[in-house]
Motif scaffolding. Structure first.
Motif, short mmCIF file in Angstrom:
data_model
loop_
_atom_site.label_atom_id
_atom_site.label_comp_id
_atom_site.label_asym_id
_atom_site.label_seq_id
_atom_site.Cartn_x
_atom_site.Cartn_y
_atom_site.Cartn_z
N GLN A 47 0.84 -1.21 0.00
CA GLN A 47 0.00 0.00 0.00
C GLN A 47 0.87 1.25 0.00
N GLY B 176 3.17 1.72 -3.21
CA GLY B 176 2.47 1.93 -4.48
C GLY B 176 2.79 0.89 -5.55
N GLU C 88 2.41 -2.14 -8.02
CA GLU C 88 1.15 -2.55 -8.67
C GLU C 88 1.08 -4.02 -9.05
N HIS C 89 2.23 -4.70 -9.11
CA HIS C 89 2.22 -6.13 -9.46
C HIS C 89 2.93 -6.93 -8.37
N ASP D 123 -7.07 -2.75 -3.19
CA ASP D 123 -7.66 -2.26 -4.45
C ASP D 123 -6.54 -1.87 -5.41
N ASP D 124 -6.79 -2.01 -6.69
CA ASP D 124 -5.86 -1.54 -7.72
C ASP D 124 -4.46 -2.15 -7.64
N VAL D 125 -4.34 -3.31 -7.01
CA VAL D 125 -3.05 -4.02 -7.03
C VAL D 125 -3.30 -5.38 -7.68
N ASN D 126 -2.47 -5.70 -8.67
CA ASN D 126 -2.60 -6.99 -9.35
C ASN D 126 -1.81 -8.03 -8.58
N SER E 135 -3.71 -9.75 -13.92
CA SER E 135 -4.38 -8.53 -13.47
C SER E 135 -5.49 -8.92 -12.50
N GLY E 136 -5.87 -7.96 -11.66
CA GLY E 136 -6.84 -8.28 -10.61
C GLY E 136 -6.22 -9.30 -9.67
N LYS E 137 -7.02 -10.24 -9.20
CA LYS E 137 -6.50 -11.30 -8.32
C LYS E 137 -6.68 -12.62 -9.04
#
Ligand SMILES: NC(=O)c1ccc[n+]([C@@H]2O[C@H](COP(=O)([O-])OP(=O)(O)OC[C@H]3O[C@@H](n4cnc5c(N)ncnc54)[C@H](OP(=O)(O)O)[C@@H]3O)[C@@H](O)[C@H]2O)c1
Length: 295
Positions: free
Chosen positions: A96, A99, A101-102, A134-137, A195-197
């Motif tokens: 978190q 930041g 993202e993957h 949220d918004d983390v793959n 992407s997503g979970k």
């Protein structure tokens, strides 16, 4: 740039080397500069620190294209599930605040279940924690039983002349070489094709029983009559505690053995080319024999 937790461990070490061989930029995490030195010599940057420190993790994760996250085994804790949750919370906080993202998270076969799976319950919990981001793959890599676990039998063969555990000898289950897990992890990290979970289960080359493993290893080390013995829970726990495992770690490993015997953690998905990997138990037996001869 990729950040690798557990970089001196079974999977992290192989993953770091695969990425470094491809000239990727890698930061390796571990508690000892000396143990990380081979990776630095290979081109990595070392981040020396303890993952119980969320600020340290946040600092290291900053700027990463992707993170390989894992929870190390803790053999002396009096609360295995609590330990997984505690380190999981640090990883979530660091994701978190940095930041990133993957994230590729090293989970396990059976992590879809909340109970009766021993240490895997902790990985189930950490998956739930990561699902809240949220918004983390996040890709949950769920490999089966590591072939490297079988190296613990070297001492048992030398001291007692057997291979033994609480798992029933004729139950076939999937086993995987950690090199094969690292190859799949490296591919996902480089392609960032998730992407997503999502979940990628890995089942190894084929299912095999511990009686079959014992015959194969016995043949390779010149002991064709080597036997597999299923130990009682009491004897298995006594052996674990004598080798330094805590009461709770021993209980959780017994529960895992029972889950393998009963088949409750049998895989979710049918075998496909995507979840089947190359290294056979016969190939791993050659490595087992080298370790046996050198110990
Ligand atoms: N064994 C199986 O069959 C199996 C199957 C599926 C999933 N899993 C899961 O796989 C994970 C274990 O992976 P592995 O076998 O690759 O691990 P491993 O070989 O036991 O390596 C653990 C790594 O964590 C590092 N580490 C330990 N404590 C640390 C701390 N406090 N701070 C920073 N680094 C620390 C160690 O480095 P230093 O000591 O150098 O600091 C080492 O690099 C576990 O979560 C397990 O549940 C296991």
């Amino acid at each position: 740039m990729y950040v690798i937790m557990g970089a001196t461990g079974n999977i992290g070490s192989k993953l770091a080397n695969i990425l470094l061989d491809k000239d990727e930029k890698v930061i390796v995490i571990g508690r000892s500069a000396e143990r990380l030195r081979p990776f630095v010599d290979h081109g990595a940057e070392a981040a020396v620190g303890d993952i119980s420190d969320a600020e340290f993790l946040t600092h290291v994760f900053k700027g990463a294209d992707a993170v390989f996250a894992m929870i190390p085994p803790n053999y002396t804790t009096d609360n295995v599930r609590g330990f997984y949750n505690e380190i999981g919370a640090n990883i979530v906080k660091a994701i978190q605040e940095s930041g990133v993202e993957h994230v590729l998270f090293l989970s396990s076969h059976g992590a879809h279940l909340a109970e009766n799976t021993g240490p895997i319950k902790g990985l189930h919990d950490v998956e739930q924690q990561l699902n809240e981001l949220d918004d983390v793959n996040v890709l949950y890599l769920r490999p089966t039983y590591f072939m490297e676990n079988l190296l613990a039998n070297v001492g048992m063969i030398k001291n007692m002349g057997i291979i033994g555990s609480e798992i029933k000898g004729d139950v076939k289950f999937s086993m995987i070489a950690t090199q094969d897990i690292a190859l799949v992890a490296a591919d996902h990290l480089i392609k960032r094709d998730f992407s997503g979970k999502s979940v990628h289960e890995l089942l190894g080359e084929r299912d095999v029983s511990l009686q079959e493993v014992t015959k194969i290893f016995g043949g390779e080390i010149g002991k064709p009559d080597l036997n597999y013995i299923q130990l009682s829970s009491e004897d298995a726990k006594k052996g674990m505690m004598e080798s330094g495992l805590s009461d709770d770690v021993s209980d959780q490993l017994l529960e895992l053995g029972q889950a393998i015997t009963s088949g409750i953690i049998a895989v979710n998905q049918p075998r496909t080319a995507e979840n089947t990997t190359d290294t056979s138990i016969e190939e791993f037996a050659e490595f087992f024999a080298q370790v046996y001869k050198n110990s």
